[in-house]
Design an enzyme around this catalytic site. Structure first.
Site, PDB file in Angstrom:
ATOM      1  N   TYR A   1     -73.038  80.070 -46.781  1.00 25.16           N
ATOM      2  CA  TYR A   1     -73.317  78.940 -47.149  1.00 25.16           C
ATOM      3  C   TYR A   1     -74.366  79.072 -48.248  1.00 25.16           C
ATOM      4  O   TYR A   1     -74.741  78.102 -49.196  1.00 25.16           O
ATOM      5  CB  TYR A   1     -74.155  77.953 -46.013  1.00 25.16           C
ATOM      6  CG  TYR A   1     -72.606  77.698 -45.188  1.00 25.16           C
ATOM      7  CD1 TYR A   1     -71.943  76.595 -45.767  1.00 25.16           C
ATOM      8  CD2 TYR A   1     -72.361  78.174 -44.219  1.00 25.16           C
ATOM      9  CE1 TYR A   1     -70.987  75.974 -45.064  1.00 25.16           C
ATOM     10  CE2 TYR A   1     -71.253  77.888 -43.362  1.00 25.16           C
ATOM     11  CZ  TYR A   1     -70.535  76.527 -43.744  1.00 25.16           C
ATOM     12  OH  TYR A   1     -69.490  76.336 -43.083  1.00 25.16           O
TER      13      TYR A   1
ATOM     14  N   ARG B   1     -72.428  79.035 -51.488  1.00 26.66           N
ATOM     15  CA  ARG B   1     -72.155  77.843 -51.833  1.00 26.66           C
ATOM     16  C   ARG B   1     -73.348  77.189 -52.277  1.00 26.66           C
ATOM     17  O   ARG B   1     -73.080  76.227 -53.462  1.00 26.66           O
ATOM     18  CB  ARG B   1     -71.215  77.192 -50.787  1.00 26.66           C
ATOM     19  CG  ARG B   1     -70.092  77.865 -50.434  1.00 26.66           C
ATOM     20  CD  ARG B   1     -69.240  77.267 -49.325  1.00 26.66           C
ATOM     21  NE  ARG B   1     -69.196  75.831 -49.655  1.00 26.66           N
ATOM     22  CZ  ARG B   1     -68.649  75.064 -48.831  1.00 26.66           C
ATOM     23  NH1 ARG B   1     -68.618  75.033 -47.516  1.00 26.66           N
ATOM     24  NH2 ARG B   1     -68.282  73.690 -49.591  1.00 26.66           N
TER      25      ARG B   1
ATOM     26  N   GLN C   1     -66.799  63.558 -47.518  1.00 28.01           N
ATOM     27  CA  GLN C   1     -66.563  64.794 -46.592  1.00 28.01           C
ATOM     28  C   GLN C   1     -67.240  65.895 -47.481  1.00 28.01           C
ATOM     29  O   GLN C   1     -67.411  66.976 -46.551  1.00 28.01           O
ATOM     30  CB  GLN C   1     -65.397  65.115 -46.319  1.00 28.01           C
ATOM     31  CG  GLN C   1     -64.350  63.757 -45.698  1.00 28.01           C
ATOM     32  CD  GLN C   1     -62.913  64.222 -45.640  1.00 28.01           C
ATOM     33  OE1 GLN C   1     -62.336  64.730 -45.042  1.00 28.01           O
ATOM     34  NE2 GLN C   1     -62.487  63.706 -46.717  1.00 28.01           N
ATOM     35  N   ASN C   2     -67.840  65.786 -48.929  1.00 27.49           N
ATOM     36  CA  ASN C   2     -67.867  67.048 -49.107  1.00 27.49           C
ATOM     37  C   ASN C   2     -69.679  67.165 -48.885  1.00 27.49           C
ATOM     38  O   ASN C   2     -70.528  66.391 -48.610  1.00 27.49           O
ATOM     39  CB  ASN C   2     -68.215  66.856 -50.946  1.00 27.49           C
ATOM     40  CG  ASN C   2     -66.755  66.463 -51.295  1.00 27.49           C
ATOM     41  OD1 ASN C   2     -65.677  66.805 -50.434  1.00 27.49           O
ATOM     42  ND2 ASN C   2     -66.384  66.014 -52.373  1.00 27.49           N
TER      43      ASN C   2
ATOM     44  N   HIS D   1     -69.914  65.091 -43.339  1.00 31.11           N
ATOM     45  CA  HIS D   1     -70.052  66.318 -43.085  1.00 31.11           C
ATOM     46  C   HIS D   1     -71.323  67.129 -43.129  1.00 31.11           C
ATOM     47  O   HIS D   1     -71.174  68.501 -43.385  1.00 31.11           O
ATOM     48  CB  HIS D   1     -68.647  67.082 -43.730  1.00 31.11           C
ATOM     49  CG  HIS D   1     -67.465  66.661 -42.909  1.00 31.11           C
ATOM     50  ND1 HIS D   1     -66.262  66.797 -43.738  1.00 31.11           N
ATOM     51  CD2 HIS D   1     -67.190  66.221 -41.851  1.00 31.11           C
ATOM     52  CE1 HIS D   1     -65.223  66.379 -42.949  1.00 31.11           C
ATOM     53  NE2 HIS D   1     -65.686  65.757 -41.758  1.00 31.11           N
TER      54      HIS D   1
ATOM     55  N   THR E   1     -58.750  63.916 -51.008  1.00 30.73           N
ATOM     56  CA  THR E   1     -58.784  64.388 -49.720  1.00 30.73           C
ATOM     57  C   THR E   1     -57.325  64.516 -49.137  1.00 30.73           C
ATOM     58  O   THR E   1     -56.464  63.866 -49.421  1.00 30.73           O
ATOM     59  CB  THR E   1     -59.497  63.644 -48.900  1.00 30.73           C
ATOM     60  OG1 THR E   1     -59.633  64.132 -47.511  1.00 30.73           O
ATOM     61  CG2 THR E   1     -59.171  62.114 -48.723  1.00 30.73           C
TER      62      THR E   1
HETATM   63  P1  OAD Z   1     -58.955  69.908 -49.030  1.00 31.72           P
HETATM   64  O1  OAD Z   1     -59.039  71.139 -49.737  1.00 31.72           O
HETATM   65  O2  OAD Z   1     -58.092  69.859 -47.870  1.00 31.72           O
HETATM   66  O3  OAD Z   1     -58.087  68.914 -49.893  1.00 31.72           O
HETATM   67  C1  OAD Z   1     -58.408  68.518 -51.375  1.00 31.72           C
HETATM   68  C2  OAD Z   1     -57.349  67.579 -51.678  1.00 31.72           C
HETATM   69  O4  OAD Z   1     -57.825  67.155 -53.243  1.00 31.72           O
HETATM   70  C3  OAD Z   1     -55.894  67.930 -51.915  1.00 31.72           C
HETATM   71  O5  OAD Z   1     -55.128  66.694 -51.375  1.00 31.72           O
HETATM   72  C4  OAD Z   1     -55.671  68.062 -53.623  1.00 31.72           C
HETATM   73  O6  OAD Z   1     -54.290  67.559 -53.965  1.00 31.72           O
HETATM   74  C5  OAD Z   1     -56.603  66.999 -54.118  1.00 31.72           C
HETATM   75  N1  OAD Z   1     -57.259  67.561 -55.464  1.00 31.72           N
HETATM   76  C6  OAD Z   1     -57.424  68.656 -55.887  1.00 31.72           C
HETATM   77  N2  OAD Z   1     -57.905  68.835 -57.041  1.00 31.72           N
HETATM   78  C7  OAD Z   1     -57.936  67.216 -57.541  1.00 31.72           C
HETATM   79  C8  OAD Z   1     -58.137  66.443 -58.722  1.00 31.72           C
HETATM   80  N3  OAD Z   1     -58.644  67.285 -59.826  1.00 31.72           N
HETATM   81  N4  OAD Z   1     -57.754  65.596 -58.907  1.00 31.72           N
HETATM   82  C9  OAD Z   1     -57.417  64.561 -57.740  1.00 31.72           C
HETATM   83  N5  OAD Z   1     -56.880  65.608 -56.556  1.00 31.72           N
HETATM   84  C10 OAD Z   1     -57.233  66.504 -56.359  1.00 31.72           C
HETATM   85  O7  OAD Z   1     -60.354  69.134 -48.880  1.00 31.72           O
HETATM   86  P2  OAD Z   1     -60.578  67.814 -48.027  1.00 31.72           P
HETATM   87  O8  OAD Z   1     -59.532  66.786 -47.603  1.00 31.72           O
HETATM   88  O9  OAD Z   1     -61.784  67.444 -48.707  1.00 31.72           O
HETATM   89  O10 OAD Z   1     -64.701  70.021 -43.517  1.00 31.72           O
HETATM   90  O11 OAD Z   1     -60.864  68.610 -46.772  1.00 31.72           O
HETATM   91  C11 OAD Z   1     -61.402  68.031 -45.607  1.00 31.72           C
HETATM   92  C12 OAD Z   1     -62.422  68.727 -44.830  1.00 31.72           C
HETATM   93  O12 OAD Z   1     -61.673  69.938 -44.554  1.00 31.72           O
HETATM   94  C13 OAD Z   1     -63.524  69.183 -45.551  1.00 31.72           C
HETATM   95  O13 OAD Z   1     -64.636  68.292 -45.485  1.00 31.72           O
HETATM   96  C14 OAD Z   1     -63.967  70.471 -44.833  1.00 31.72           C
HETATM   97  C15 OAD Z   1     -62.814  70.993 -44.495  1.00 31.72           C
HETATM   98  O14 OAD Z   1     -62.615  71.815 -43.326  1.00 31.72           O
HETATM   99  C16 OAD Z   1     -65.395  70.470 -42.820  1.00 31.72           C
HETATM  100  O15 OAD Z   1     -66.022  71.701 -43.377  1.00 31.72           O
HETATM  101  C17 OAD Z   1     -66.226  70.119 -41.656  1.00 31.72           C
END
Ligand code: OAD
Length: 242
Positions: free
Chosen positions: A56, A59, A91-92, A109, A177
């Site tokens: 972390y 990051r 969630q970020n 989160h 997401t």
């Molecule tokens: P993910 O990495 O699972 O998903 C990212 C999403 O963003 C995907 O569906 C991509 O298609 C989309 N994406 C990427 N670049 C993009 C762009 N330029 N424009 C539009 N869409 C784009 O991330 P999250 O869904 O945020 O939790 O993940 C959810 C949680 O999983 C996070 O908060 C984290 C992780 O485990 C914890 O750490 C508790």
């Protein structure tokens, strides 16, 4: 829908991707070669706090090299122009929404720039490196700090407030997401049950796409400003229909 629709927005890692922060499930996923269990669970922290702090710390340090993008900025424009109920849930754990100017924001989160003391239970702002020798700024105990991040198996923050907002929203938008991680992945179904208009903004179809009324496919920096432009005139027209 009322003439002053209530709006809830959920963002995920995809909104920060074009700023240069890796997503979780992309080809070069954010876990950086670590197992999720090792760096994103309470058990992983108990087993090897030094490793988790280093992960972390990297990051947190990376935040200073990135800037908010046109997607973050579009959401600020929306918030400033929206007449009544507006809630941005992210969630970020980065700070790009607040650096862009978002204020009605909840980090469900947690946040990289906060620490949580296991001894006194207080959350405090934090800059720079954190480690097993750090002192809690509140109770001054040593060795009790962890990143204020919600790990797997822990309850996300603000759940009561978030579900209350979802249960009265008229428009729900999920941005960047993947729809894999609950409870956030289920928010669209709560909004659907309430009868809200639901819109997904993403580069591609996701695990949750079929639950949305509308999909806007493409990069956030292009698709989101266009969607915000579409929504704002509606809001302005609706003021004249009161
Ligand atoms: P993910 O990495 O699972 O998903 C990212 C999403 O963003 C995907 O569906 C991509 O298609 C989309 N994406 C990427 N670049 C993009 C762009 N330029 N424009 C539009 N869409 C784009 O991330 P999250 O869904 O945020 O939790 O993940 C959810 C949680 O999983 C996070 O908060 C984290 C992780 O485990 C914890 O750490 C508790």
């Amino acid at each position: 829908m009322s003439s002053h629709p209530s709006l809830v927005i959920l963002t995920g890692a995809g909104i920060s991707a074009e700023s240069g922060l890796a997503t979780f499930r992309g080809a070069e996923g954010l876990w950086e070669g670590h197992r999720v269990q090792d760096v994103a669970t309470p058990e992983g922290f108990e087993h090897n706090p030094g490793l988790v702090h280093r992960f972390y710390n990297q990051r947190r340090a990376a935040l200073s090299a990135v800037q908010p993008n046109a997607g973050h900025e579009a959401l600020v424009r929306l918030e400033k122009s929206w007449p009544v109920e507006f809630l941005l849930i992210t969630q970020n754990v980065d700070d790009l929404h607040e650096r862009a100017g978002s204020r009605k924001l909840r980090h469900m989160h947690g946040e990289l720039l906060r620490t949580l003391c296991i001894a006194c239970g207080e959350s405090s702002p934090w800059q720079g490196g954190m480690g097993p020798d750090s002192f809690c700024p509140q109770c001054m105990k040593k060795g009790k700090l962890r990143p204020d991040i919600v790990w797997f198996g822990e309850m996300p923050y603000f759940m009561d407030e978030i579900f209350a907002a979802l249960n009265r929203c008229d428009i729900f938008i999920a941005v960047g997401t993947s729809g894999h991680v609950y409870p956030a992945a289920g928010f669209v179904r709560t909004a659907n049950a309430r009868g809200a208009r639901t819109i997904e903004v993403n580069l591609a179809d996701t695990a949750a796409s079929e639950s949305f009324d509308e999909r806007r496919t493409g990069p956030v920096t292009q698709v989101l400003p266009a969607l915000v432009n579409e929504l704002l005139p509606r809001r302005i027209w609706s003021r004249f229909s009161d």
